[in-house]
Design a protein around this motif. Structure first.
Motif, mmCIF file in Angstrom:
data_model
loop_
_atom_site.group_PDB
_atom_site.id
_atom_site.type_symbol
_atom_site.label_atom_id
_atom_site.label_comp_id
_atom_site.label_asym_id
_atom_site.label_seq_id
_atom_site.Cartn_x
_atom_site.Cartn_y
_atom_site.Cartn_z
ATOM 1 N N THR A 25 0.831 -1.203 0.000
ATOM 2 C CA THR A 25 0.000 0.000 0.000
ATOM 3 C C THR A 25 0.864 1.250 0.000
ATOM 4 O OG1 THR A 25 -1.805 -1.121 1.156
ATOM 5 C CG2 THR A 25 -1.775 1.283 1.264
ATOM 6 N N TYR A 29 0.727 4.045 -2.957
ATOM 7 C CA TYR A 29 0.295 5.411 -2.649
ATOM 8 C C TYR A 29 1.409 6.420 -2.910
ATOM 9 C CZ TYR A 29 -4.311 4.465 -0.596
ATOM 10 O OH TYR A 29 -5.628 4.135 -0.413
ATOM 11 N N ASN A 76 -10.737 0.579 -12.589
ATOM 12 C CA ASN A 76 -10.329 0.117 -11.267
ATOM 13 C C ASN A 76 -9.035 0.778 -10.817
ATOM 14 O OD1 ASN A 76 -12.394 -1.692 -12.069
ATOM 15 N ND2 ASN A 76 -11.646 -3.223 -10.634
ATOM 16 N N SER A 77 -8.067 0.877 -11.732
ATOM 17 C CA SER A 77 -6.790 1.499 -11.394
ATOM 18 C C SER A 77 -6.956 3.000 -11.162
ATOM 19 C CB SER A 77 -5.769 1.258 -12.511
ATOM 20 O OG SER A 77 -5.477 -0.120 -12.623
ATOM 21 N N ARG A 80 -8.260 3.529 -7.726
ATOM 22 C CA ARG A 80 -7.217 3.353 -6.720
ATOM 23 C C ARG A 80 -6.309 4.585 -6.658
ATOM 24 N NH1 ARG A 80 -7.393 -2.131 -8.521
ATOM 25 N NH2 ARG A 80 -5.741 -1.754 -10.033
ATOM 26 N N GLU A 81 -5.981 5.148 -7.827
ATOM 27 C CA GLU A 81 -5.138 6.346 -7.847
ATOM 28 C C GLU A 81 -5.857 7.536 -7.220
ATOM 29 O OE1 GLU A 81 -2.659 7.530 -10.907
ATOM 30 O OE2 GLU A 81 -1.726 5.555 -11.122
ATOM 31 N N SER A 83 -8.079 7.414 -4.890
ATOM 32 C CA SER A 83 -8.060 7.177 -3.446
ATOM 33 C C SER A 83 -6.716 7.584 -2.847
ATOM 34 C CB SER A 83 -8.331 5.695 -3.163
ATOM 35 O OG SER A 83 -8.267 5.424 -1.782
#
Length: 299
Positions: A25, A29, A76-77, A80-81, A83
């Motif tokens: 993670t 991030y 989906n990616s 995530r980015e 987030s």
């Protein structure tokens, strides 16, 4: 000092030490934060620091996502980015920061497909037989049986230390966010680990990991992923049969055997029941496969 580089380094430390996020993670991030800041330097035409980051508008973040879409980023990616960007901006601006509100892209939640017990044993057996030495083969066999037999994440298995010895019929595991749980240790899995320990040339100490690399250091998860990939190719098994898929298989087979979702949630170490509920779809899909393949009037 509030330069982009300094802020990203502080963000990394915050995730590791303050939030106790996993290495995976933190890496994801921080990579996104670095990429985001690099984009903003060009987008805004100058240096980026705390003042610029706290003054961002919706259009700035949308421009970044559009830029990433040009690289072929999936929904989906992209979610995530987004987030990761929100987490970074909240860190930079503090709890009272006003982060631009952006609706994330629609994501599809895939259903993890369970591997069959035969495929799992075939892969583990091939890896053990192909290993460079008996102790390495015993090690890889034990790791894969542990993932399938106890439903561990690969990081949880490889983080186990000598403090867990001697083994009993249960195992205390430290999962995400440093939460501990107790999982069952089946006799066959325990025997496999004990056989590996007997063969391992490196001494077992309380503070060192049980599963070691050839030189005695901690075993890399990438090595396990690589040997599974090689065995899959040789055996003609689906490329979806990854080390993490063994955890999915553990959950699916327990559910099919009558386990309730709350118990499964505890065994898997899920913080939320919603994360566990995906396996109801897995089990339904598995049963449908059985029906279509075996029922004389199916189709």
């Amino acid at each position: 000092m509030d330069s982009a580089n300094a802020l990203v380094k502080d963000f990394s430390r915050h995730l590791r030490e303050g939030r106790r996020r996993s290495q995976h993670t933190v890496r994801a991030y921080v990579t996104t934060a670095e990429r985001f800041c690099s984009f903003l330097m060009e987008h805004l035409g100058g240096a980026v620091g705390k003042a610029e980051l706290t003054a961002l508008k919706q259009t700035d973040i949308r421009s970044y996502l559009a830029f990433r879409r040009g690289d072929g980023l999936s929904n989906n990616s992209a979610a995530r980015e987004l987030s990761a960007i929100r987490a970074f901006l909240k860190f930079v601006g503090g709890d009272d920061s006003q982060i631009p509100k952006i609706k994330g892209p629609k994501v599809t939640r895939g259903v993890p497909r369970p591997a069959s017990p035969d495929d799992i044993v075939a892969i583990a057996g091939d890896i053990a037989e192909s290993a460079s030495s008996d102790w390495v083969g015993a090690r890889d066999w034990a790791v894969l049986l542990l993932l399938y037999g106890s439903g561990l994440r690969i990081s949880e298995a490889l983080d186990l230390t000598g403090d867990a010895l001697p083994l009993t019929d249960t195992l205390r595991v430290t999962g995400k966010r440093s939460k501990t749980r107790i999982v069952p240790l089946l006799p066959k899995v325990r025997e496999a680990i004990e056989q590996y320990i007997d063969l391992c040339p490196h001494p077992m100490t309380l503070d060192q990991t049980i599963f070691r690399g050839k030189r005695g250091g901690p075993l890399s998860p990438n090595l396990i992923r690589r040997v599974v990939q090689q065995a899959r190719g040789k055996l003609g098994i689906s490329d979806k049969t990854t080390p993490h898929a063994l955890r999915h298989s553990f959950a699916t087979h327990l559910l099919a055997g009558g386990a309730d979702l709350r118990s499964l949630q505890e065994l898997l170490g899920h913080a939320s029941l919603s994360s566990t509920q995906v396996y109801t779809a897995v089990d339904a899909a598995h049963l449908l496969d059985v029906y279509q393949n075996a029922h004389p009037r199916a189709g």
